[in-house]
Design an enzyme around this catalytic site. Structure first.
Site, mmCIF file in Angstrom:
data_model
loop_
_atom_site.group_PDB
_atom_site.id
_atom_site.type_symbol
_atom_site.label_atom_id
_atom_site.label_comp_id
_atom_site.label_asym_id
_atom_site.label_seq_id
_atom_site.Cartn_x
_atom_site.Cartn_y
_atom_site.Cartn_z
ATOM 1 N N PRO A 25 0.879 48.649 9.249
ATOM 2 C CA PRO A 25 1.944 48.665 10.063
ATOM 3 C C PRO A 25 2.958 47.596 10.040
ATOM 4 C CG PRO A 25 -0.087 47.961 11.345
ATOM 5 C CD PRO A 25 -0.243 48.091 10.150
ATOM 6 N N ASP A 59 8.843 52.163 0.899
ATOM 7 C CA ASP A 59 9.785 52.850 1.934
ATOM 8 C C ASP A 59 10.231 51.783 2.673
ATOM 9 O OD1 ASP A 59 8.448 55.110 1.107
ATOM 10 O OD2 ASP A 59 7.067 55.264 2.820
ATOM 11 N N MET A 119 6.968 59.350 14.769
ATOM 12 C CA MET A 119 8.646 59.629 14.741
ATOM 13 C C MET A 119 8.773 60.559 15.986
ATOM 14 S SD MET A 119 8.201 60.986 10.608
ATOM 15 C CE MET A 119 6.773 61.648 10.575
ATOM 16 N N GLY A 172 1.930 52.049 6.938
ATOM 17 C CA GLY A 172 0.725 52.752 7.550
ATOM 18 C C GLY A 172 -0.185 53.035 6.588
ATOM 19 N N ASP A 173 -0.640 54.318 6.726
ATOM 20 C CA ASP A 173 -1.650 54.847 5.438
ATOM 21 C C ASP A 173 -0.980 55.849 5.035
ATOM 22 O OD1 ASP A 173 -4.655 55.008 4.844
ATOM 23 O OD2 ASP A 173 -4.067 56.899 5.071
ATOM 24 N N LYS A 193 13.514 56.742 3.652
ATOM 25 C CA LYS A 193 13.455 57.986 4.288
ATOM 26 C C LYS A 193 13.887 57.643 5.832
ATOM 27 C CE LYS A 193 10.611 60.612 1.280
ATOM 28 N NZ LYS A 193 11.556 61.977 1.178
ATOM 29 N N GLU A 248 0.691 -1.283 -0.166
ATOM 30 C CA GLU A 248 -0.141 0.045 0.034
ATOM 31 C C GLU A 248 1.006 1.256 0.108
ATOM 32 O OE1 GLU A 248 -3.330 0.663 -0.241
ATOM 33 O OE2 GLU A 248 -3.281 -1.705 -0.730
#
Length: 471
Positions: A226, A249, A384, A303-304, A271, A22
């Site tokens: 995030p 980024d 930041m 993020g946004d 950045k 088998e």
């Protein structure tokens, strides 16, 4: 990745299987779908193996396997359900320089067999490094349901047409052509007129695509959230999967970038506060250059994009160049941090307003309505802010803030290496200095986690204390 996934060419090659029970039959069901020459060695073949041999699907040798049986073999299976006999087969294969798999023995095997979704020539292989076969079968079942049964036939017809389609520009135009064929024109033609209708659909679709010519590309400005890829929107996933170029980024998490097409060009335009950075005009020029070449571009921002993302500058540059664009919003870090803290950003009888602010702007430290921020009950998310802790604490104290006012530092929000430190205005400077700058941080003014024992604490009484997390 302990096992690297590859597709081996086995057409006309020899594959050796030791065993006829088998366990061997389970492997043979897969092997007989290939165009390999399958040789089975067993003294006790079961009826299924005998029937396959009688039908000419495999060559059966009713004896034990020998060293010379591995000559010119692509790979082999030891499937006799007997540890000693399987070990012998494995040793013979190794001596012959042939890759060997001992069924159900992950550690000794030199390769593993994935779960397969078969839409020949479209094959989907699913592996879990041998750790979770049940999970592999579950994924296989779900993929089976999503791939139409006629997909293999469409792929074979399309293969013959590929050279004709090569007159289309590479990248997005060509992918758009094949996407329309496989998921719109092809299935519809197959249902309505069979094989001939599919070939005509390809010709008609190619004519339509040639008439459209090379169009100007499009830019999608996408909020990546995030860092946790599960927090991406479905639309963000879709455009990321279709992108020719991803301009991202520095703060975009690696797990999010893994969701982009492997063939997509990825460009980091980093950045960093108080450090070297790309100029915004250079980023704008980069997007315009690739769009004029007809590419679909995802401008991926942590993020946004509308929250401290210099979104307006990029939209204005694209407008001026006549480049179409679309903004895809993302979950901003403030919302994700509040979720990780199990708190709300607004609460009755506590705060009827909530501020999102940055600790620094293009001129340096940013100024704000410090008197309002210093009031008891104020709530703000400060982006930041880690390197500006001294400035922030000084301004708040200067305008009458209570030194015990809570302020929570959340670093690498939603990521596996997230850290959370409950601090106060009094302690902010020392806490920020002790927290290494190894990821983006947000300061949640006026908020502390619902369950403080579940977050990362720092002992101010012990200079050598380490950050400790409770999972």
């Amino acid at each position: 990745m302990r096992h690297f996934p590859v597709f081996l060419k086995v057409e006309g090659k020899r594959i050796v299987v030791s065993g006829g029970g088998e366990t061997a039959i389970a492997k043979l069901r897969l092997l007989l779908k290939s165009q390999a020459d399958v040789h089975v060695y067993t003294e006790t073949p079961e009826a299924m193996v005998l029937s396959w041999a009688q039908a000419g699907l495999l060559e059966l040798h009713c004896r034990s396997i020998r060293a010379d049986d591995f000559y010119n073999a692509a790979f082999s299976y030891a499937a006799e359900d007997n540890p000693d006999r399987d070990a012998r087969t494995h040793a013979l294969a190794r001596m012959a320089g042939v890759l060997s798999n001992i069924v159900d023995n992950l550690e000794e095997s030199e390769f593993i067999t994935p779960a397969l979704v078969d839409r020949d020539p479209v094959i989907v292989a699913i592996g879990t490094e041998g750790t979770a076969p049940v999970l592999a079968r579950k994924i296989k079942s779900e993929i089976e349901e999503t791939l139409p049964g006629e997909l293999g036939l469409l792929a074979r017809i399309g293969e013959r047409f590929r050279s004709s389609a090569s007159i289309l520009p590479g990248g997005s135009p060509r992918r758009k052509f094949w996407s329309k064929f496989f998921f719109e024109w092809g299935p519809k033609a197959l249902r309505s007129g069979g094989h001939p209708a599919v070939e005509q659909a390809l010709i008609d679709l190619l004519d339509e695509s040639k008439e459209q010519g090379r169009l100007v590309g499009k830019v999608f400005i996408v909020g990546a959230g995030p860092g946790d890829p599960d927090l991406l929107t479905r639309k963000a996933l879709k455009v990321l999967d279709e992108a020719d170029v991803v301009i991202h980024d520095r703060l975009v998490g690696p797990l999010v970038l893994e969701l982009a097409r492997r063939e997509a060009i990825r460009i980091e335009t980093g950045k960093k506060g108080f450090g070297p950075s790309w100029k915004q005009e250079d980023i704008n020029a980069l997007m315009i250059k690739h769009a004029l070449e007809g590419a679909r571009i995802v401008r991926l921002k942590s993020g946004d994009a509308s929250v401290f993302g210099r979104l307006d500058e990029e939209m204005e540059a694209l407008d001026s160049a006549g480049i179409p664009f679309e903004v895809v919003p993302g979950i901003t870090t403030a919302s994700a941090a509040a979720a990780e803290m199990n708190v709300s950003l607004t609460k009755r009888n506590r705060n009827s307003a909530f501020q999102i602010l940055t600790a620094q702007d293009i001129k340096g430290f940013a100024d704000h309505d410090w008197r309002t921020l210093a009031r008891t009950g104020s709530v703000a998310a400060i982006y930041m802010g880690l390197k500006s802790a001294h400035f922030l604490a000084g301004r708040l104290m200067m305008h009458g803030a209570d030194g015990e006012m809570p302020i929570t530092i959340v670093q690498n929000v939603s990521r596996p290496d997230q850290k959370m430190v409950v601090s106060s205005i009094y302690e902010l400077v020392s806490d920020a200095e002790r927290l290494e700058d190894d990821g983006p941080s947000i300061l949640m003014l006026g908020l502390e986690p619902r369950n403080c024992e579940q977050v990362i604490w720092r002992s101010l009484m012990n200079d050598s204390a380490e950050l400790v997390g409770i999972q």
